[in-house]
Design a protein around this motif. Structure first.
Motif, PDB file in Angstrom:
ATOM      1  N   ARG A  74       0.842  -1.214   0.000  1.00 16.65           N
ATOM      2  CA  ARG A  74       0.000   0.000   0.000  1.00 16.65           C
ATOM      3  C   ARG A  74       0.873   1.260   0.000  1.00 16.65           C
ATOM      4  O   ARG A  74       0.551   2.251  -0.672  1.00 16.65           O
ATOM      5  N   GLU A  75       1.982   1.217   0.725  1.00 14.40           N
ATOM      6  CA  GLU A  75       2.899   2.363   0.742  1.00 14.40           C
ATOM      7  C   GLU A  75       3.481   2.594  -0.648  1.00 14.40           C
ATOM      8  O   GLU A  75       3.589   3.733  -1.112  1.00 14.40           O
ATOM      9  N   LEU A  76       3.851   1.525  -1.321  1.00 16.44           N
ATOM     10  CA  LEU A  76       4.388   1.633  -2.675  1.00 16.44           C
ATOM     11  C   LEU A  76       3.338   2.206  -3.625  1.00 16.44           C
ATOM     12  O   LEU A  76       3.647   3.077  -4.452  1.00 16.44           O
ATOM     13  N   ALA A  77       2.091   1.753  -3.497  1.00 15.55           N
ATOM     14  CA  ALA A  77       1.012   2.293  -4.325  1.00 15.55           C
ATOM     15  C   ALA A  77       0.843   3.792  -4.074  1.00 15.55           C
ATOM     16  O   ALA A  77       0.635   4.564  -5.020  1.00 15.55           O
ATOM     17  N   THR A  78       0.972   4.209  -2.819  1.00 20.46           N
ATOM     18  CA  THR A  78       0.868   5.627  -2.476  1.00 20.46           C
ATOM     19  C   THR A  78       1.996   6.429  -3.120  1.00 20.46           C
ATOM     20  O   THR A  78       1.781   7.544  -3.612  1.00 20.46           O
ATOM     21  N   GLU A  79       3.196   5.856  -3.129  1.00 24.90           N
ATOM     22  CA  GLU A  79       4.335   6.534  -3.757  1.00 24.90           C
ATOM     23  C   GLU A  79       4.113   6.682  -5.269  1.00 24.90           C
ATOM     24  O   GLU A  79       4.402   7.741  -5.843  1.00 24.90           O
ATOM     25  N   TYR A  80       3.592   5.628  -5.904  1.00 25.59           N
ATOM     26  CA  TYR A  80       3.305   5.722  -7.333  1.00 25.59           C
ATOM     27  C   TYR A  80       2.190   6.728  -7.594  1.00 25.59           C
ATOM     28  O   TYR A  80       2.207   7.445  -8.598  1.00 25.59           O
ATOM     29  N   GLN A  81       1.208   6.807  -6.694  1.00 28.00           N
ATOM     30  CA  GLN A  81       0.134   7.790  -6.847  1.00 28.00           C
ATOM     31  C   GLN A  81       0.699   9.201  -6.761  1.00 28.00           C
ATOM     32  O   GLN A  81       0.300  10.081  -7.530  1.00 28.00           O
ATOM     33  N   ALA A  82       1.627   9.425  -5.840  1.00 24.33           N
ATOM     34  CA  ALA A  82       2.256  10.738  -5.719  1.00 24.33           C
ATOM     35  C   ALA A  82       3.010  11.087  -7.004  1.00 24.33           C
ATOM     36  O   ALA A  82       2.987  12.241  -7.453  1.00 24.33           O
ATOM     37  N   TRP A  83       3.671  10.098  -7.595  1.00 29.64           N
ATOM     38  CA  TRP A  83       4.375  10.317  -8.857  1.00 29.64           C
ATOM     39  C   TRP A  83       3.384  10.697  -9.945  1.00 29.64           C
ATOM     40  O   TRP A  83       3.594  11.654 -10.693  1.00 29.64           O
ATOM     41  N   LEU A  84       2.268   9.949 -10.011  1.00 34.39           N
ATOM     42  CA  LEU A  84       1.238  10.250 -10.999  1.00 34.39           C
ATOM     43  C   LEU A  84       0.674  11.650 -10.787  1.00 34.39           C
ATOM     44  O   LEU A  84       0.517  12.425 -11.734  1.00 34.39           O
ATOM     45  N   ASP A  85       0.392  11.991  -9.540  1.00 36.94           N
ATOM     46  CA  ASP A  85      -0.170  13.304  -9.225  1.00 36.94           C
ATOM     47  C   ASP A  85       0.799  14.442  -9.553  1.00 36.94           C
ATOM     48  O   ASP A  85       0.371  15.566  -9.819  1.00 36.94           O
ATOM     49  N   ALA A  86       2.090  14.164  -9.533  1.00 40.75           N
ATOM     50  CA  ALA A  86       3.103  15.191  -9.775  1.00 40.75           C
ATOM     51  C   ALA A  86       3.412  15.384 -11.260  1.00 40.75           C
ATOM     52  O   ALA A  86       4.155  16.309 -11.611  1.00 40.75           O
ATOM     53  N   LEU A  87       2.851  14.550 -12.119  1.00 41.68           N
ATOM     54  CA  LEU A  87       3.100  14.721 -13.549  1.00 41.68           C
ATOM     55  C   LEU A  87       2.549  16.064 -14.011  1.00 41.68           C
ATOM     56  O   LEU A  87       1.471  16.490 -13.568  1.00 41.68           O
ATOM     57  N   PRO A  88       3.258  16.722 -14.892  1.00 42.44           N
ATOM     58  CA  PRO A  88       2.739  17.984 -15.434  1.00 42.44           C
ATOM     59  C   PRO A  88       1.430  17.755 -16.193  1.00 42.44           C
ATOM     60  O   PRO A  88       1.161  16.651 -16.680  1.00 42.44           O
ATOM     61  N   ASP A  89       0.634  18.778 -16.292  1.00 40.61           N
ATOM     62  CA  ASP A  89      -0.669  18.683 -16.965  1.00 40.61           C
ATOM     63  C   ASP A  89      -0.549  18.143 -18.384  1.00 40.61           C
ATOM     64  O   ASP A  89      -1.413  17.388 -18.833  1.00 40.61           O
ATOM     65  N   ASN A  90       0.525  18.505 -19.070  1.00 39.84           N
ATOM     66  CA  ASN A  90       0.663  18.065 -20.457  1.00 39.84           C
ATOM     67  C   ASN A  90       1.004  16.572 -20.566  1.00 39.84           C
ATOM     68  O   ASN A  90       1.035  16.030 -21.660  1.00 39.84           O
ATOM     69  N   GLN A  91       1.232  15.899 -19.429  1.00 43.77           N
ATOM     70  CA  GLN A  91       1.490  14.465 -19.432  1.00 43.77           C
ATOM     71  C   GLN A  91       0.366  13.666 -18.776  1.00 43.77           C
ATOM     72  O   GLN A  91       0.480  12.456 -18.607  1.00 43.77           O
ATOM     73  N   ALA A  92      -0.717  14.344 -18.430  1.00 44.53           N
ATOM     74  CA  ALA A  92      -1.827  13.687 -17.734  1.00 44.53           C
ATOM     75  C   ALA A  92      -2.448  12.560 -18.547  1.00 44.53           C
ATOM     76  O   ALA A  92      -2.965  11.604 -17.976  1.00 44.53           O
ATOM     77  N   GLU A  93      -2.397  12.639 -19.843  1.00 47.06           N
ATOM     78  CA  GLU A  93      -2.970  11.614 -20.716  1.00 47.06           C
ATOM     79  C   GLU A  93      -1.882  10.806 -21.420  1.00 47.06           C
ATOM     80  O   GLU A  93      -2.157  10.108 -22.393  1.00 47.06           O
ATOM     81  N   SER A  94      -0.673  10.874 -20.930  1.00 43.00           N
ATOM     82  CA  SER A  94       0.457  10.223 -21.594  1.00 43.00           C
ATOM     83  C   SER A  94       0.500   8.727 -21.311  1.00 43.00           C
ATOM     84  O   SER A  94      -0.199   8.203 -20.441  1.00 43.00           O
TER      85      SER A  94
END
Length: 83
Positions: free
Chosen positions: A31-51
């Protein structure tokens, strides 16, 4: 004489953690690892949201959450506890 691959492996101390506790630790770590990946996803710039990267991150998060849920559902036997 042990070969180098077995000589370098440390043996875990007996009785350190019970098997059920180790399963719980695996769940928490997953679950901690999933949270870290979620933080990475959330930190992507807007222009990469659909990448492709965003899609891959989302899939990874989903898989980790499924694994954590499966670990949480495990009800291992314990000594002296009849089923």
């Amino acid at each position: 004489m042990p070969n180098s691959s077995t000589a370098n492996r440390a043996r875990p101390a007996r009785g350190r953690l019970s098997r059920p506790a180790r399963i719980q630790d695996l769940e928490a770590a997953t679950r901690e690892l999933a949270t870290e990946y979620q933080a990475w996803l959330d930190a992507l710039p807007d222009n990469q949201a659909e990448s492709e990267m965003a899609e891959h991150l989302a899939q990874t998060i989903e898989q980790l959450e499924e694994i954590a849920d499966a670990l949480a559902d495990i009800d291992p036997p314990t000594i002296g506890t009849p089923r």
